[in-house]
Structures are given as structure tokens and as C-alpha cells.
Design an enzyme around this catalytic site. Sequence first.
Site, PDB file in Angstrom:
ATOM      1  N   ASP A 210     -44.433  17.928  25.221  1.00 52.88           N
ATOM      2  CA  ASP A 210     -44.310  18.187  23.783  1.00 52.88           C
ATOM      3  C   ASP A 210     -45.567  18.939  23.339  1.00 52.88           C
ATOM      4  OD1 ASP A 210     -43.613  18.111  21.120  1.00 52.88           O
ATOM      5  OD2 ASP A 210     -44.169  16.013  20.830  1.00 52.88           O
TER       6      ASP A 210
HETATM    7  C1  SPV Z   1     -41.302  13.492  17.434  1.00 51.67           C
HETATM    8  O1  SPV Z   1     -40.422  12.625  17.536  1.00 51.67           O
HETATM    9  O2  SPV Z   1     -41.282  14.540  18.072  1.00 51.67           O
HETATM   10  C2  SPV Z   1     -42.443  13.297  16.538  1.00 51.67           C
HETATM   11  C3  SPV Z   1     -42.862  11.966  16.245  1.00 51.67           C
HETATM   12  O3  SPV Z   1     -43.029  14.264  16.114  1.00 51.67           O
HETATM   13  S1  SPV Z   1     -44.134  11.578  17.327  1.00 51.67           S
HETATM   14  O4  SPV Z   1     -43.732  11.872  18.684  1.00 51.67           O
HETATM   15  O5  SPV Z   1     -44.350  10.193  17.066  1.00 51.67           O
HETATM   16  O6  SPV Z   1     -45.289  12.389  16.948  1.00 51.67           O
HETATM   17 MG    MG Z   2     -42.608  15.986  17.094  1.00 53.37          MG
END
Ligand code: SPV
Ligand code: MG
Length: 320
Positions: A62
Site C-alpha cells: 500500500d
Molecule cells: C485503507 O483501508 O486503505 C486505509 C485505512 O486507508 S488504513 O489502512 O487503516 O490506513
Molecule cells: Mg488507504
Amino acid sequence: MHSAWREAPCPATVLTKILDGPTVAKVVGVYDGLTALVASRYPFDALWLSGLGVSAALGLPDASIASSSDFLAAARTVCRATHLPVVVDADTGFGDVNTVLHVMAEYERARVAAVCIEDKAFPKRNSFTDGQELADPAQFAATLQAASACRGPRSPLLIARVESLVAGAGLDDALDRATLYVRAGADAVLVHSRASEPDEVLAFGRRFRRADRRTPLVAVPTTYPHVRQQLLHESGYRAVIYANHLLRGFVSTADRLLEELAGSDDAGHLERRLEPVSAVLNLMGSDAVTAHDRTHRRRSEENRSWVQSRSKTSEMEPMP
Ligand code: SPV
Ligand code: MG
């Protein structure tokens, strides 16, 4: 497979009503068509298309590696698979103001209810990892102003996500940014935190509410999961997002199952823990396929008979 969307009301209007409701709206994170189908069977108020989930489903970190097109494809899939309003996690907006305007327009076409953009520098890092870099607040607010100025009656709501607490910039910075973003046209503010207790999120809500009684606040209690929704509500929050529970549930269940399967001589002992194939097929809409097939066969037969009866009649009737 279904056409209910044709009559469906504007998703942003539906979500606005939910956020105005008497209790905290419960939103659950999904990341593909299957998770959207499963989540839609339960009484949640909306779905969160998680950037973490979209990236994970692509087998990527991510970290702004999945593109705006990847996110758009996932948004179209999820909106098709659910009757619930969909809130899209649009990361930092994937580029500059022009990219944000483009994705907002595409999300509107996909019937997204709300788009959430976070005030971090592009390329961003997941909020639970190192290397958090905040965006310039004035520049971020200008992007929100541009997105807000382009809106029509069916546009998604604009949620500004404040990352000050995640980046260690403190509560005052979070409040200053939230105030600026609302002034710039944000319809709601999501404040994220990586603390193991909800204190800073609750304090943010109480202080924000002193100056702004209207703008909905959104919390994501991933690291402080024990916080009660009632307490969040009392502190000014209107929605709570359980962002990655399905994703984490999948990984832990899959790991346990696969470990056993890999170490076994047969798969029989796993059956009682598995969903029947027929239930999965139903979830995917196979019953509609069967019904359409049956109707199609019947109509084909009727048409064939009609053609045969016509040709018999024309054999008997001489041409004029
Ligand atoms: C996501 O679900 O991608 C988010 C929330 O941005 S978190 O991963 O908690 O940042
Ligand atoms: Mg996110």
C-alpha cells in the site's frame, strides 16, 4: 446481473442521510466484488473501498504503486456488486489537482457515494508504516476547492482525511488542517490515528465540535478497536470504518486452512469449515443465470414451434 441501479437514488444523497442519522454509521472495508457481495449481506450502512485492500488484492504494497486506474476498476466492480453506498479511499488523489478532478468525475460515473482524499505527499505510505510525509495544507485545501467547485447534483461527497496524528504532527495541527479543509469544501473529515487508545481521536472530536457542529467526522479504529461506537458518537463522530477486518480475516483463515491442507493426505476433514459450493454460486448470482437460461430455452422452443407452424401453413396455402 441486476438492474436495480437504474431506479436507485443518488448514492451521495443516501449517504448524507445516513450521516445525519441518530447513531454512528457503520462502514466496513471491502476490496473486490466478492468481499462486496459478502459484506452486503450484513446490516452495514456503507462500504469502504480500502486502498490497503485494493493493493493487497493486486499483491502489492500500500504505497501508491496501484494506479488510479486500478482503484477505478475496483470501484466500478464494488459499486456493481452492492446496493450500499460506497466510500472510496482515493489515497492522496494519485497526482496533482488535475488527476483529482479526473478521478472525481470517473467515480461519479461509477456511482460512488463519497471519495476520501488524504493530506499526505504522493507517493504515500500506509499509515501504519514508517515514512509519513504530510502534504502542504494550503495546497491540499486548494485541491479540495477545485474538486468542490466542479461538483454537480450527483457528485460523490468529498471527505478530507487528516493525517497529522499519524505523522506525529499533533492535535493542534490536525484541528487547523480540518478547519481549513472544511472551509475549502470538504463535506466530512476523517481523522486517522495509529495510537492504541482512542484518547487523541476523542479529544479531536470534542474540540472540533466546539467550532463546527455540522460537518460529519469519521473514525477508523484499527489500532484502538475496543472503542465503543456510542463513545465516538458522544465525541462528535458520525461514522466508523472497520477498514481491514475482512482482509485480515481472510489472510488468517486462509493461512490456517492452507497449512492443514498442505499437510494432509486428503481434504475431507476441512469440509465442515467450508461454505458449500452451491452457496458460493448463489452469492455470485448463479440462480439468475439458471432462471434466464430456462426462460431462454422455453422462448427458443416457442419460436421454433411458431416458425414450423408458419411454414406448414404456407405449404398448404398456395401463393397468390
Ligand atoms: C485503507 O483501508 O486503505 C486505509 C485505512 O486507508 S488504513 O489502512 O487503516 O490506513
Ligand atoms: Mg488507504
